[in-house]
Design a protein around this motif. Sequence first.
Motif, PDB file in Angstrom:
ATOM      1  N   ALA A   1       0.828  -1.205   0.000  1.00 15.97           N
ATOM      2  CA  ALA A   1       0.000   0.000   0.000  1.00 15.97           C
ATOM      3  C   ALA A   1       0.862   1.254   0.000  1.00 15.97           C
TER       4      ALA A   1
ATOM      5  N   SER B   1      -7.252  -2.791   3.972  1.00 20.33           N
ATOM      6  CA  SER B   1      -8.128  -1.735   3.490  1.00 20.33           C
ATOM      7  C   SER B   1      -7.330  -0.644   2.785  1.00 20.33           C
ATOM      8  N   TRP B   2      -6.203  -0.284   3.359  1.00 15.43           N
ATOM      9  CA  TRP B   2      -5.345   0.735   2.742  1.00 15.43           C
ATOM     10  C   TRP B   2      -4.826   0.255   1.387  1.00 15.43           C
ATOM     11  N   CYS B   3      -4.415  -1.015   1.319  1.00 15.72           N
ATOM     12  CA  CYS B   3      -3.878  -1.561   0.068  1.00 15.72           C
ATOM     13  C   CYS B   3      -4.941  -1.576  -1.023  1.00 15.72           C
ATOM     14  N   ALA B   4      -6.176  -1.953  -0.659  1.00 14.29           N
ATOM     15  CA  ALA B   4      -7.251  -1.956  -1.652  1.00 14.29           C
ATOM     16  C   ALA B   4      -7.494  -0.554  -2.192  1.00 14.29           C
ATOM     17  N   SER B   5      -7.444   0.443  -1.308  1.00 16.63           N
ATOM     18  CA  SER B   5      -7.637   1.826  -1.742  1.00 16.63           C
ATOM     19  C   SER B   5      -6.513   2.276  -2.674  1.00 16.63           C
ATOM     20  N   GLU B   6      -5.286   1.888  -2.355  1.00 21.79           N
ATOM     21  CA  GLU B   6      -4.152   2.298  -3.190  1.00 21.79           C
ATOM     22  C   GLU B   6      -4.149   1.575  -4.536  1.00 21.79           C
TER      23      GLU B   6
ATOM     24  N   HIS C   1      -6.857   0.754  -6.160  1.00 23.48           N
ATOM     25  CA  HIS C   1      -7.862   1.503  -6.926  1.00 23.48           C
ATOM     26  C   HIS C   1      -7.265   2.812  -7.451  1.00 23.48           C
ATOM     27  N   ALA C   2      -6.512   3.509  -6.610  1.00 21.39           N
ATOM     28  CA  ALA C   2      -5.888   4.759  -7.039  1.00 21.39           C
ATOM     29  C   ALA C   2      -4.819   4.517  -8.108  1.00 21.39           C
TER      30      ALA C   2
END
Length: 271
Positions: A184, A241-246, A248-249
């Motif tokens: 992440a 959760s942080w990794c999934a957001s990154e 996506h980004a």
Amino acid sequence: MMDHIPDRSPERELARLFREEREGWDREAGRASLVEACVAACEAEAAALGRRGPEASLPAFLAAQARFTPPGAWVAIAAVCALTVAGAGVGADGPAAFQALSSAGGLLALVCLVGVTRSKPFGMGELESSCPFNAVSVSFARLLLFGVPSVLVFALGSASAGAQGLGAARALALMAAPYLTACAGGLMCARRAAGPDAGRAAVAWASSVTAASALLFYAAPVAYAAASAWAWCLACLASGSWCASEIHAWLGEGARGFAPRRGDVRSPLDI
């Protein structure tokens, strides 16, 4: 530049053709034959793509990404896998074994980030957006190609720890937490860094996470004790959760073709 291109690919054939016809370029007849040969090569490639069918295009694309990935990446993943299997037997008290597994998670993330972030430095937004498989497809394929071996490494590491009586779920949490944190943060650093520095920023973050994992063992060995298992599970949830957001980004950056943002280091062509 063409080390990873197969010998019988259209690129190789065109390169041979240019070399053969270079001396006759100034003559009209030589130039005409060169153009005709180039057109014939392009038509042959288009016909080959048409024969494949749309259902075979995505698997073929994934296979191409795997083929063009440097062999050193797969060797490094295999080495980390061996470390996870051997790490489960390090030390009789358990904490040393878990520290080895935790460090293996950070090292695995470092290897994966090197492969995933390779597209960022080029910033070819217009070209990427015109390709059937654009930068988003390339990014997704690389995430998949490095994500599947990572899952296998986690499975082998947790199974080895379970066989040693150390607890498979606990071992999985200690491997996954630094891995997800490194992935992440590495994607975040690569996304925010200027193109030429993207890979180095990701590697620096993953290296710091791996080093912090090792230092934690010497500064506070209790962090790897059985009583701290709940903390590692919470770390897995937060970092996941942080990794999934990154991710996506990162795919969003790929949709822009990793075009340089204002403030990024520019190449002479951008001036």
